[in-house]
Design a protein around this motif. Structure first.
Motif, PDB file in Angstrom:
ATOM      1  N   PRO A 166       0.830  -1.214   0.000  1.00 32.29           N
ATOM      2  CA  PRO A 166       0.000   0.000   0.000  1.00 32.29           C
ATOM      3  C   PRO A 166       0.864   1.264   0.000  1.00 32.29           C
ATOM      4  O   PRO A 166       1.938   1.307   0.602  1.00 32.29           O
ATOM      5  N   LEU A 167       0.356   2.300  -0.684  1.00 24.48           N
ATOM      6  CA  LEU A 167       1.048   3.576  -0.760  1.00 24.48           C
ATOM      7  C   LEU A 167       0.110   4.696  -0.316  1.00 24.48           C
ATOM      8  O   LEU A 167      -1.100   4.606  -0.505  1.00 24.48           O
ATOM      9  N   SER A 168       0.679   5.739   0.239  1.00 23.77           N
ATOM     10  CA  SER A 168      -0.100   6.919   0.576  1.00 23.77           C
ATOM     11  C   SER A 168      -0.204   7.824  -0.655  1.00 23.77           C
ATOM     12  O   SER A 168       0.563   7.657  -1.619  1.00 23.77           O
ATOM     13  N   PRO A 169      -1.135   8.791  -0.655  1.00 24.24           N
ATOM     14  CA  PRO A 169      -1.208   9.721  -1.787  1.00 24.24           C
ATOM     15  C   PRO A 169       0.108  10.446  -2.038  1.00 24.24           C
ATOM     16  O   PRO A 169       0.483  10.679  -3.195  1.00 24.24           O
ATOM     17  N   ALA A 170       0.825  10.803  -0.962  1.00 25.85           N
ATOM     18  CA  ALA A 170       2.112  11.480  -1.131  1.00 25.85           C
ATOM     19  C   ALA A 170       3.131  10.562  -1.808  1.00 25.85           C
ATOM     20  O   ALA A 170       3.911  11.002  -2.674  1.00 25.85           O
ATOM     21  N   GLN A 171       3.125   9.276  -1.447  1.00 25.76           N
ATOM     22  CA  GLN A 171       4.041   8.333  -2.081  1.00 25.76           C
ATOM     23  C   GLN A 171       3.682   8.099  -3.545  1.00 25.76           C
ATOM     24  O   GLN A 171       4.570   7.951  -4.391  1.00 25.76           O
ATOM     25  N   VAL A 172       2.372   8.071  -3.843  1.00 23.37           N
ATOM     26  CA  VAL A 172       1.944   7.927  -5.232  1.00 23.37           C
ATOM     27  C   VAL A 172       2.455   9.097  -6.056  1.00 23.37           C
ATOM     28  O   VAL A 172       2.978   8.926  -7.166  1.00 23.37           O
ATOM     29  N   TRP A 173       2.290  10.301  -5.526  1.00 22.56           N
ATOM     30  CA  TRP A 173       2.747  11.489  -6.233  1.00 22.56           C
ATOM     31  C   TRP A 173       4.263  11.465  -6.425  1.00 22.56           C
ATOM     32  O   TRP A 173       4.775  11.786  -7.508  1.00 22.56           O
ATOM     33  N   ALA A 174       4.998  11.064  -5.383  1.00 18.30           N
ATOM     34  CA  ALA A 174       6.451  10.970  -5.489  1.00 18.30           C
ATOM     35  C   ALA A 174       6.854   9.912  -6.515  1.00 18.30           C
ATOM     36  O   ALA A 174       7.830  10.091  -7.267  1.00 18.30           O
ATOM     37  N   GLY A 175       6.098   8.810  -6.573  1.00 19.06           N
ATOM     38  CA  GLY A 175       6.393   7.779  -7.551  1.00 19.06           C
ATOM     39  C   GLY A 175       6.147   8.234  -8.972  1.00 19.06           C
ATOM     40  O   GLY A 175       6.914   7.925  -9.892  1.00 19.06           O
ATOM     41  N   LEU A 176       5.068   8.989  -9.183  1.00 23.81           N
ATOM     42  CA  LEU A 176       4.770   9.500 -10.522  1.00 23.81           C
ATOM     43  C   LEU A 176       5.834  10.476 -10.996  1.00 23.81           C
ATOM     44  O   LEU A 176       6.186  10.525 -12.178  1.00 23.81           O
ATOM     45  N   LEU A 177       6.350  11.286 -10.071  1.00 26.80           N
ATOM     46  CA  LEU A 177       7.372  12.277 -10.412  1.00 26.80           C
ATOM     47  C   LEU A 177       8.780  11.698 -10.410  1.00 26.80           C
ATOM     48  O   LEU A 177       9.732  12.394 -10.791  1.00 26.80           O
ATOM     49  N   GLY A 178       8.929  10.445  -9.975  1.00 26.27           N
ATOM     50  CA  GLY A 178      10.243   9.829  -9.936  1.00 26.27           C
ATOM     51  C   GLY A 178      11.104  10.306  -8.802  1.00 26.27           C
ATOM     52  O   GLY A 178      12.342  10.234  -8.877  1.00 26.27           O
ATOM     53  N   GLN A 179      10.504  10.781  -7.720  1.00 25.54           N
ATOM     54  CA  GLN A 179      11.257  11.325  -6.589  1.00 25.54           C
ATOM     55  C   GLN A 179      11.611  10.260  -5.555  1.00 25.54           C
ATOM     56  O   GLN A 179      12.454  10.512  -4.694  1.00 25.54           O
ATOM     57  N   GLU A 180      10.960   9.107  -5.614  1.00 28.41           N
ATOM     58  CA  GLU A 180      11.225   8.030  -4.660  1.00 28.41           C
ATOM     59  C   GLU A 180      11.290   6.720  -5.437  1.00 28.41           C
ATOM     60  O   GLU A 180      10.313   6.325  -6.092  1.00 28.41           O
ATOM     61  N   GLN A 181      12.431   6.055  -5.392  1.00 30.97           N
ATOM     62  CA  GLN A 181      12.675   4.911  -6.261  1.00 30.97           C
ATOM     63  C   GLN A 181      11.693   3.767  -6.015  1.00 30.97           C
ATOM     64  O   GLN A 181      11.127   3.201  -6.954  1.00 30.97           O
ATOM     65  N   GLU A 182      11.487   3.409  -4.746  1.00 34.98           N
ATOM     66  CA  GLU A 182      10.588   2.286  -4.449  1.00 34.98           C
ATOM     67  C   GLU A 182       9.163   2.575  -4.905  1.00 34.98           C
ATOM     68  O   GLU A 182       8.509   1.727  -5.527  1.00 34.98           O
ATOM     69  N   ALA A 183       8.667   3.778  -4.599  1.00 29.45           N
ATOM     70  CA  ALA A 183       7.321   4.149  -5.032  1.00 29.45           C
ATOM     71  C   ALA A 183       7.239   4.229  -6.549  1.00 29.45           C
ATOM     72  O   ALA A 183       6.227   3.848  -7.148  1.00 29.45           O
ATOM     73  N   MET A 184       8.287   4.706  -7.185  1.00 28.95           N
ATOM     74  CA  MET A 184       8.290   4.788  -8.647  1.00 28.95           C
ATOM     75  C   MET A 184       8.204   3.402  -9.280  1.00 28.95           C
ATOM     76  O   MET A 184       7.495   3.199 -10.268  1.00 28.95           O
ATOM     77  N   ASP A 185       8.936   2.442  -8.710  1.00 25.51           N
ATOM     78  CA  ASP A 185       8.884   1.080  -9.247  1.00 25.51           C
ATOM     79  C   ASP A 185       7.477   0.499  -9.136  1.00 25.51           C
ATOM     80  O   ASP A 185       7.001  -0.185 -10.052  1.00 25.51           O
ATOM     81  N   VAL A 186       6.812   0.751  -8.000  1.00 21.61           N
ATOM     82  CA  VAL A 186       5.475   0.209  -7.797  1.00 21.61           C
ATOM     83  C   VAL A 186       4.456   0.912  -8.697  1.00 21.61           C
ATOM     84  O   VAL A 186       3.651   0.260  -9.364  1.00 21.61           O
ATOM     85  N   VAL A 187       4.509   2.239  -8.730  1.00 23.21           N
ATOM     86  CA  VAL A 187       3.495   3.005  -9.458  1.00 23.21           C
ATOM     87  C   VAL A 187       3.694   2.884 -10.964  1.00 23.21           C
ATOM     88  O   VAL A 187       2.793   2.480 -11.703  1.00 23.21           O
ATOM     89  N   ARG A 188       4.890   3.242 -11.422  1.00 23.63           N
ATOM     90  CA  ARG A 188       5.122   3.216 -12.867  1.00 23.63           C
ATOM     91  C   ARG A 188       5.250   1.798 -13.407  1.00 23.63           C
ATOM     92  O   ARG A 188       4.886   1.531 -14.546  1.00 23.63           O
ATOM     93  N   GLY A 189       5.791   0.904 -12.575  1.00 22.44           N
ATOM     94  CA  GLY A 189       6.027  -0.446 -13.058  1.00 22.44           C
ATOM     95  C   GLY A 189       4.790  -1.306 -13.185  1.00 22.44           C
ATOM     96  O   GLY A 189       4.756  -2.229 -13.998  1.00 22.44           O
ATOM     97  N   GLY A 190       3.755  -1.036 -12.370  1.00 24.91           N
ATOM     98  CA  GLY A 190       2.586  -1.908 -12.434  1.00 24.91           C
ATOM     99  C   GLY A 190       1.252  -1.217 -12.316  1.00 24.91           C
ATOM    100  O   GLY A 190       0.344  -1.482 -13.105  1.00 24.91           O
ATOM    101  N   ARG A 191       1.118  -0.303 -11.367  1.00 23.16           N
ATOM    102  CA  ARG A 191      -0.213   0.248 -11.092  1.00 23.16           C
ATOM    103  C   ARG A 191      -0.657   1.299 -12.097  1.00 23.16           C
ATOM    104  O   ARG A 191      -1.845   1.394 -12.409  1.00 23.16           O
ATOM    105  N   LEU A 192       0.272   2.105 -12.578  1.00 20.38           N
ATOM    106  CA  LEU A 192      -0.113   3.098 -13.583  1.00 20.38           C
ATOM    107  C   LEU A 192      -0.570   2.442 -14.886  1.00 20.38           C
ATOM    108  O   LEU A 192      -1.623   2.817 -15.424  1.00 20.38           O
ATOM    109  N   PRO A 193       0.156   1.443 -15.426  1.00 16.87           N
ATOM    110  CA  PRO A 193      -0.331   0.790 -16.650  1.00 16.87           C
ATOM    111  C   PRO A 193      -1.698   0.136 -16.479  1.00 16.87           C
ATOM    112  O   PRO A 193      -2.549   0.242 -17.366  1.00 16.87           O
ATOM    113  N   ARG A 194      -1.939  -0.535 -15.355  1.00 20.25           N
ATOM    114  CA  ARG A 194      -3.228  -1.204 -15.186  1.00 20.25           C
ATOM    115  C   ARG A 194      -4.357  -0.195 -14.977  1.00 20.25           C
ATOM    116  O   ARG A 194      -5.493  -0.447 -15.365  1.00 20.25           O
TER     117      ARG A 194
END
Length: 348
Positions: free
Chosen positions: A48-76
């Motif tokens: 699970p991610l918080s809204p802040a982590q989702v935003w950081a993942g979308l912007l590429g500011q946090e590697q772990e969140a970016m892997d989760v968001v861009r790698g799987g959840r954003l495409p689906r």
């Protein structure tokens, strides 16, 4: 004795529009719900991610969140938006041109044709990636649609809703038997096909989204261009001709749009039932029967239903997941029963 209807009289026949303040408020509520569902789709999962982590993942500011968001959840999530919109719109167009409130890509064999073509691609040609299924699925969906239409019309020039439904059920059963026989004869095809067959958004990447985006975008654009001709056709063939509508052209273009939307959607995530059947009825309850508003509403509600079902599938079996195609059937069937019992279904 009433006077005969003239062309001038036909032009005065209104198309009922749901442009009330209530319907507009409902549409705005649906848009807000869709945005919330998209955010939940990016947040919910085994990690699970918080809204802040989702935003950081979308912007590429946090590697772990970016892997989760861009790698799987954003495409689906993107795929859920596209597939839900496509299935909702395809069901609305199909019900309009067939004048059948039970018309659905699954019931009329279109999804079955795509599935039969995909299992052939796996068994005969060894294709295992969703991007490679697209042309097979489109050809299979088109062949099934033509076959159902020919069986449903017979020697008559106009289609009969009951004949179309029976023809679709027969073709769907035959295609399903072919799929099962192919999987039993080829274990490799079985293991590749079974995951695709349940209808799931998981395991997709942005590379998988790319091959189907153009087909889905073209189909949705074609849907909007058909709004006015479908309004004329909804008044009946004679009234539609009097209004200058090209009835055969409208039906041919509508069939092409349905095949494009259903074939691409089925190739991407597998056959998903119920969305194309019930969503158009919910759209008519919301905005009325004017296709200029009903078709976009069907696309909107279809996307909302599919993404919400995908999120529910992650929550109820956490940390495992249930395929979205299973959830739409479980959640959607009671809604359709309520619509039927409320005497809402069938008002095309």
């Amino acid at each position: 004795m009433p006077a005969p209807t003239t062309t001038r009289d036909v032009r005065r026949v209104p198309v009922r529009v749901g442009g009330t303040a209530l319907s507009r408020a409902t549409v705005l509520l649906a848009i807000g719900a869709l945005l919330a569902a998209c955010l939940a789709s990016l947040m919910v999962g085994a990690n699970p991610l918080s809204p802040a982590q989702v935003w950081a993942g979308l912007l590429g500011q946090e590697q772990e969140a970016m892997d989760v968001v861009r790698g799987g959840r954003l495409p689906r999530t993107v795929l859920g938006l596209l597939i839900g919109s496509a299935l909702g719109a395809a069901g609305a167009v199909m019900q309009s041109i067939t004048r059948n409130p039970l018309a659905d890509p699954q019931l009329l064999g279109v999804n079955g044709g795509a599935a039969a073509a995909v299992v052939t691609a796996i068994s005969v040609f060894g294709i295992t990636q969703p991007g490679g299924y697209i042309w097979f699925a489109l050809i299979g969906a088109a062949c099934a649609a033509v076959l159902v239409y020919l069986l449903g019309t017979g020697r008559r020039s106009a289609s009969n809703p009951v004949r179309l439904l029976l023809a679709g059920a027969a073709v769907q059963a035959a295609l399903q038997s072919y799929v099962v026989a192919t999987m039993l004869a080829d274990p490799t095809a079985y293991y590749s096909f079974r995951y695709w067959d349940i209808g799931a958004l998981t395991g997709r990447t942005l590379e998988d989204v790319g091959p189907v985006v153009w087909f889905l975008a073209a189909g949705l654009l074609g849907m909007m261009l058909l709004a006015r001709p479908l309004n004329a056709l909804s008044l009946g063939e004679e009234a539609g001709r009097a209004l200058g509508a090209n009835i055969p052209g409208t039906r041919t273009a509508s069939a092409a749009v349905i095949v494009m939307l259903c074939g691409a959607a089925t190739a991407a995530v597998g056959p998903i039932a119920f969305v194309g059947l019930a969503v158009p009825h919910l759209a008519r309850l919301t905005v009325g029967v004017d296709h200029r508003t009903m078709l976009p509403a069907s696309a909107l509600l279809g996307a909302l239903l599919l993404i919400s079902a995908d999120v529910v599938g992650r929550v109820i079996a956490w940390p495992q997941e249930i395929g979205v195609g299973i959830i739409t059937g479980i959640v959607g069937a009671p809604v359709l029963v309520w619509l039927v019992r409320a005497r809402r279904v069938g008002r095309l």
